[in-house]
Design a protein around this motif. Structure first.
Motif, PDB file in Angstrom:
ATOM      1  N   LYS A 398      32.132  14.178   5.879  1.00 45.38           N
ATOM      2  CA  LYS A 398      32.974  13.699   4.783  1.00 45.38           C
ATOM      3  C   LYS A 398      33.977  12.663   5.271  1.00 45.38           C
ATOM      4  O   LYS A 398      34.320  11.715   4.549  1.00 45.38           O
ATOM      5  CB  LYS A 398      33.701  14.876   4.130  1.00 45.38           C
ATOM      6  CG  LYS A 398      34.387  14.518   2.819  1.00 45.38           C
ATOM      7  CD  LYS A 398      34.900  15.760   2.109  1.00 45.38           C
ATOM      8  CE  LYS A 398      35.504  15.394   0.757  1.00 45.38           C
ATOM      9  NZ  LYS A 398      35.986  16.607   0.036  1.00 45.38           N
ATOM     10  N   THR A 401      31.867   9.442   5.331  1.00 46.31           N
ATOM     11  CA  THR A 401      31.251   8.955   4.084  1.00 46.31           C
ATOM     12  C   THR A 401      32.152   9.073   2.858  1.00 46.31           C
ATOM     13  O   THR A 401      31.891   8.428   1.835  1.00 46.31           O
ATOM     14  CB  THR A 401      29.967   9.742   3.790  1.00 46.31           C
ATOM     15  OG1 THR A 401      30.303  11.115   3.557  1.00 46.31           O
ATOM     16  CG2 THR A 401      28.984   9.635   4.945  1.00 46.31           C
ATOM     17  N   ILE A 403      32.371  11.852   1.185  1.00 44.44           N
ATOM     18  CA  ILE A 403      31.677  12.759   0.278  1.00 44.44           C
ATOM     19  C   ILE A 403      31.058  13.883   1.097  1.00 44.44           C
ATOM     20  O   ILE A 403      30.680  13.680   2.258  1.00 44.44           O
ATOM     21  CB  ILE A 403      30.596  11.997  -0.534  1.00 44.44           C
ATOM     22  CG1 ILE A 403      29.899  12.892  -1.545  1.00 44.44           C
ATOM     23  CG2 ILE A 403      29.588  11.336   0.386  1.00 44.44           C
ATOM     24  CD1 ILE A 403      28.934  12.140  -2.448  1.00 44.44           C
ATOM     25  N   ASP A 407      26.758  17.002  -1.514  1.00 41.09           N
ATOM     26  CA  ASP A 407      26.763  16.022  -2.598  1.00 41.09           C
ATOM     27  C   ASP A 407      25.944  14.788  -2.236  1.00 41.09           C
ATOM     28  O   ASP A 407      25.257  14.219  -3.086  1.00 41.09           O
ATOM     29  CB  ASP A 407      28.196  15.613  -2.943  1.00 41.09           C
ATOM     30  CG  ASP A 407      28.909  16.635  -3.816  1.00 41.09           C
ATOM     31  OD1 ASP A 407      28.212  17.485  -4.417  1.00 41.09           O
ATOM     32  OD2 ASP A 407      30.147  16.591  -3.894  1.00 41.09           O
ATOM     33  N   PHE A 408      26.015  14.376  -0.976  1.00 41.88           N
ATOM     34  CA  PHE A 408      25.228  13.219  -0.543  1.00 41.88           C
ATOM     35  C   PHE A 408      23.731  13.512  -0.702  1.00 41.88           C
ATOM     36  O   PHE A 408      22.942  12.634  -1.078  1.00 41.88           O
ATOM     37  CB  PHE A 408      25.543  12.875   0.907  1.00 41.88           C
ATOM     38  CG  PHE A 408      25.272  11.440   1.278  1.00 41.88           C
ATOM     39  CD1 PHE A 408      23.982  10.947   1.379  1.00 41.88           C
ATOM     40  CD2 PHE A 408      26.321  10.573   1.524  1.00 41.88           C
ATOM     41  CE1 PHE A 408      23.734   9.620   1.729  1.00 41.88           C
ATOM     42  CE2 PHE A 408      26.094   9.241   1.861  1.00 41.88           C
ATOM     43  CZ  PHE A 408      24.798   8.773   1.964  1.00 41.88           C
ATOM     44  N   ALA A 463      28.625  13.502  -8.072  1.00 40.72           N
ATOM     45  CA  ALA A 463      28.849  13.054  -6.693  1.00 40.72           C
ATOM     46  C   ALA A 463      29.579  11.712  -6.625  1.00 40.72           C
ATOM     47  O   ALA A 463      29.957  11.262  -5.539  1.00 40.72           O
ATOM     48  CB  ALA A 463      27.513  12.943  -5.957  1.00 40.72           C
ATOM     49  N   LEU A 464      29.770  11.080  -7.765  1.00 45.08           N
ATOM     50  CA  LEU A 464      30.467   9.792  -7.800  1.00 45.08           C
ATOM     51  C   LEU A 464      31.981  10.001  -7.806  1.00 45.08           C
ATOM     52  O   LEU A 464      32.682   9.669  -8.754  1.00 45.08           O
ATOM     53  CB  LEU A 464      30.026   8.991  -9.030  1.00 45.08           C
ATOM     54  CG  LEU A 464      28.699   8.250  -8.874  1.00 45.08           C
ATOM     55  CD1 LEU A 464      28.197   7.757 -10.222  1.00 45.08           C
ATOM     56  CD2 LEU A 464      28.852   7.081  -7.901  1.00 45.08           C
ATOM     57  N   THR A 465      32.465  10.574  -6.713  1.00 48.05           N
ATOM     58  CA  THR A 465      33.896  10.814  -6.577  1.00 48.05           C
ATOM     59  C   THR A 465      34.599   9.552  -6.114  1.00 48.05           C
ATOM     60  O   THR A 465      33.968   8.614  -5.613  1.00 48.05           O
ATOM     61  CB  THR A 465      34.152  11.936  -5.551  1.00 48.05           C
ATOM     62  OG1 THR A 465      33.631  11.512  -4.283  1.00 48.05           O
ATOM     63  CG2 THR A 465      33.466  13.217  -5.978  1.00 48.05           C
ATOM     64  N   ASN A 468      33.948   8.350  -2.397  1.00 40.38           N
ATOM     65  CA  ASN A 468      32.568   8.097  -1.955  1.00 40.38           C
ATOM     66  C   ASN A 468      32.409   6.654  -1.489  1.00 40.38           C
ATOM     67  O   ASN A 468      32.432   5.722  -2.287  1.00 40.38           O
ATOM     68  CB  ASN A 468      31.603   8.395  -3.097  1.00 40.38           C
ATOM     69  CG  ASN A 468      30.150   8.366  -2.664  1.00 40.38           C
ATOM     70  OD1 ASN A 468      29.806   7.813  -1.613  1.00 40.38           O
ATOM     71  ND2 ASN A 468      29.279   8.954  -3.464  1.00 40.38           N
ATOM     72  N   LYS A 469      32.242   6.462  -0.169  1.00 40.73           N
ATOM     73  CA  LYS A 469      32.125   5.113   0.390  1.00 40.73           C
ATOM     74  C   LYS A 469      30.755   4.495   0.136  1.00 40.73           C
ATOM     75  O   LYS A 469      30.559   3.303   0.374  1.00 40.73           O
ATOM     76  CB  LYS A 469      32.405   5.149   1.892  1.00 40.73           C
ATOM     77  CG  LYS A 469      33.796   5.652   2.256  1.00 40.73           C
ATOM     78  CD  LYS A 469      33.957   5.758   3.762  1.00 40.73           C
ATOM     79  CE  LYS A 469      35.288   6.384   4.130  1.00 40.73           C
ATOM     80  NZ  LYS A 469      35.435   6.543   5.602  1.00 40.73           N
ATOM     81  N   ALA A 471      29.120   4.723  -2.895  1.00 38.61           N
ATOM     82  CA  ALA A 471      28.978   4.919  -4.341  1.00 38.61           C
ATOM     83  C   ALA A 471      27.849   4.084  -4.938  1.00 38.61           C
ATOM     84  O   ALA A 471      27.195   4.517  -5.898  1.00 38.61           O
ATOM     85  CB  ALA A 471      30.298   4.606  -5.042  1.00 38.61           C
ATOM     86  N   PHE A 474      24.611   5.864  -5.268  1.00 34.41           N
ATOM     87  CA  PHE A 474      24.585   6.858  -6.337  1.00 34.41           C
ATOM     88  C   PHE A 474      24.532   6.184  -7.711  1.00 34.41           C
ATOM     89  O   PHE A 474      23.858   6.670  -8.619  1.00 34.41           O
ATOM     90  CB  PHE A 474      25.807   7.769  -6.218  1.00 34.41           C
ATOM     91  CG  PHE A 474      25.756   8.658  -5.017  1.00 34.41           C
ATOM     92  CD1 PHE A 474      25.325   9.965  -5.118  1.00 34.41           C
ATOM     93  CD2 PHE A 474      26.112   8.175  -3.770  1.00 34.41           C
ATOM     94  CE1 PHE A 474      25.259  10.792  -4.006  1.00 34.41           C
ATOM     95  CE2 PHE A 474      26.044   8.992  -2.649  1.00 34.41           C
ATOM     96  CZ  PHE A 474      25.615  10.299  -2.766  1.00 34.41           C
TER      97      PHE A 474
END
Length: 613
Positions: A398, A401, A403, A407-408, A463-465, A468-469, A471, A474
């Motif tokens: 995390k 990334t 995340i 989630d990834f 997962a689109l927090t 999230n590097k 993103a 996703f």
């Protein structure tokens, strides 16, 4: 931690690593001090107000930093050491997607953080050769300057940039040029014993020896099944393939010695030539010459006995055996991280039993390289954990990334049923590109396939927090799922409406469903293109443009065909009059007609039963 007590080279590593993670925290009271030690592995120990980090090379320093950053608290002494001294990844740069220099640099940084010792570049023709203007022409091939820049950059971390080339087969993109025709046996295989073949191979090896600092090289030689069966027979008559392969290998090994290169080759061709009993009897023609390491490559099993049997067969040939597993990114738009992770876990444990010293995680890109280079980070992270055995937590992933690893892994779910099956499929590709009238793969679709895509879409969106590097990966997956929600069952819907005589439904499909599908395809295409161009050179994307352009044009054609039938201008839709057969590209007995484990990647066969190209 508060700051660092370090030498200049350690400071340079930290400066580059900070492009991926934040390594300082002003709230912490401790300083970090580094020291280089002779013993392999890294160590982390807290002494008073200092955290002491020991390492033998800078890849261990990087992994120690990641361990340190992700740890809640450093109490006891922590140590880590990889079980394979030669441990790295291989990036495929030959299947249309040629990663930009900055993309490779990013992968070098990420691999250093995870503790990988080398990053390989698989280059069939994507390395420029001096005075060979058509070698890698319009393919985005790396220039001498680009390779030197990457080689120099990798040294910052003690990461080795390693060449993976081909000296027998898989030179498919140059066979179109007349100047190389004389060097071709059959398909994409060099003509053994030919002076032009020897000249080209000499140039490949010489170029590699000048550009790469490492002396290690993978010379390929895999999957050359038709070697000696084309122009070779016309020129030389029939000779056993094992004999001519041995002659060719000896020539290549002499070239490697000439340029001070230590070669590794894929091991599969030894087994294609000989039955197991011949290998075990050490027949002369099947023995591996001195001076080369053979690499057993296998990405397909989660059964330890499977690997054990094949490793035993390799060791019957030579005691210089390496292993290559895989991070599945080569069968469409989505990765298979969960399957890859389990396959590598079993492979690592088995390789340890056999005292294997070299382990490579391959990242192939077959049939278009649609999947992002970074989509398999979970596989790379977990495999490094298996190799080091130091209990690196999900917090470390995390930290890199933004995340969680769970989630990834939602990227896997773009292909349905991945939660229920230890195998893998690439339904997102063949359901995207299959023709909605021919419906080649329609028999594989289940009643709950659309529901699977809906569930996957919900997970992707979750997962689109904000942190999230990655993103964009996703977002692209989300848009692809929007397409599949319509496309996956559209062929079945059309056939059902046609066979029941429901022209009203057909008109709805023509006037509403297909236009909405085309709009969603456009939306996905735009973000997919953005993703490609952010990671790769422009070369190769034209193939994707052709594929998506053909998909849209065909949907418009089908809409017109439906309208002609509904309006009475045609008495039937001819394609739908033919009795539909179940999917049969693979053997039913193997379960390959089940969407849960059907992995079929050839676009040219997916889109039509007709001849393409």
């Amino acid at each position: 931690f508060k700051g660092f007590i370090c030498h200049e080279d350690e400071g340079q590593v930290i400066k580059e690593i900070e492009k991926e993670i934040t390594v300082t925290d002003e709230k912490s009271e401790a300083f970090v001090e580094f020291f280089k030690k002779n013993k392999k592995g890294y160590s982390i120990e807290k002494l008073d107000e200092k955290i002491i980090v020991g390492y033998s090379d800078r890849t261990e320093l990087c992994r120690a930093l990641l361990k340190l950053i992700s740890a809640e608290e450093i109490k006891d002494k922590t140590e880590g050491e990889k079980c394979f001294s030669d441990f790295g990844i291989m990036l495929d740069t030959s299947r249309n997607a040629v990663p930009k220099v900055e993309t490779v640099k990013k992968m070098i940084r990420l691999c250093a953080l995870m503790g990988y010792k080398f990053v390989g570049l698989y280059m069939e023709d994507t390395l420029k050769l001096p005075d060979e203007p058509y070698w890698g022409y319009q393919r985005g091939a790396y220039t001498c300057e680009e390779i030197k820049e990457l080689d120099c950059y990798a040294k910052i971390f003690d990461v080795e940039l390693r060449p993976f080339v081909q000296t027998l087969a898989h030179i498919n993109q140059v066979v179109r040029y007349q100047r190389y025709k004389e060097a071709i046996d059959a398909d994409d295989i060099f003509l053994i014993g030919d002076k032009e073949t020897e000249r080209i191979i000499d140039k490949i090896l010489k170029t590699v020896s000048l550009l790469f600092s490492t002396r290690k090289i993978n010379i390929g030689m895999d999957e050359a099944y038709l070697v000696g069966r084309g122009r070779y027979i016309d020129k030389n008559g029939y000779r056993p393939r094992a004999k001519i392969m041995r002659e060719h290998l000896n020539m290549v090994l002499e070239k490697c010695k000439k340029y001070n290169l230590n070669p590794q080759m894929w091991g599969d061709m030894f087994f294609d030539f000989a039955p197991p009993e011949a290998l075990l009897d050490k027949e002369h023609d099947y023995e591996v010459p001195e001076g080369v390491e053979i690499c057993y490559w296998d990405y397909y099993s989660t059964d330890s006995s499977h690997y054990e049997k094949r490793l035993q067969a390799h060791f019957a040939l030579t005691d210089k055996v390496a292993f290559a597993g895989g991070a599945w990114k080569w069968s469409g738009f989505a990765p298979h991280n969960k399957f890859s992770t389990e396959a590598n876990r079993v492979a690592v444990e088995t390789c340890k039993k056999f005292d294997i010293d070299s382990y490579t995680v391959t990242c192939w890109g077959d049939n278009g390289a649609e999947c992002s280079t970074f989509a398999v980070l979970p596989t790379l992270f977990e495999t490094a954990n298996f190799v080091y055995g130091d209990g690196m937590t999900g917090e470390a992933f995390k930290a890199v990334t933004g995340i969680s690893i769970s989630d990834f892994n939602r990227l896997d779910d773009v292909n349905p049923y991945m939660e229920k099956n230890a195998s893998h499929n690439n339904a997102c590709k063949y359901l995207l590109f299959e023709d909605i009238l021919f419906g080649t793969f329609d028999s594989c679709v289940k009643e709950d396939t659309v529901a699977e895509f809906e569930t996957a879409k919900e997970k992707i969106q979750n997962a689109l927090t904000g942190g999230n590097k990655f993103a964009d990966l996703f977002l692209a997956s989300d848009k692809l799922l929007e397409v599949l929600l319509i496309k996956a069952t559209l062929g079945l819907d059309i056939r059902k409406a046609y066979e029941s005589g429901n022209k009203q439904k057909l008109k709805e499909i023509s006037s509403e469903t297909i236009p909405e599908l085309i709009k969603r395809i456009d939306d996905y295409y735009r973000i997919f293109k953005k993703q490609w161009y952010s990671e790769n050179k422009q070369n190769g994307f034209e193939v994707q443009a052709v594929r998506f352009g053909g998909l849209k044009r065909r949907l418009e054609d089908v809409s017109e065909t439906i309208d002609e039938y509904v309006e009475g201008k045609a008495n039937s839709i001819e394609v739908l009059e033919e009795k539909r057969q179940d999917f049969a590209y693979y053997d039913y007995d193997l379960g390959h007609d089940d969407i849960s484990n059907l992995n079929y990647n050839l676009w040219s066969n997916i889109v039509s039963p007709a001849v393409i190209g």
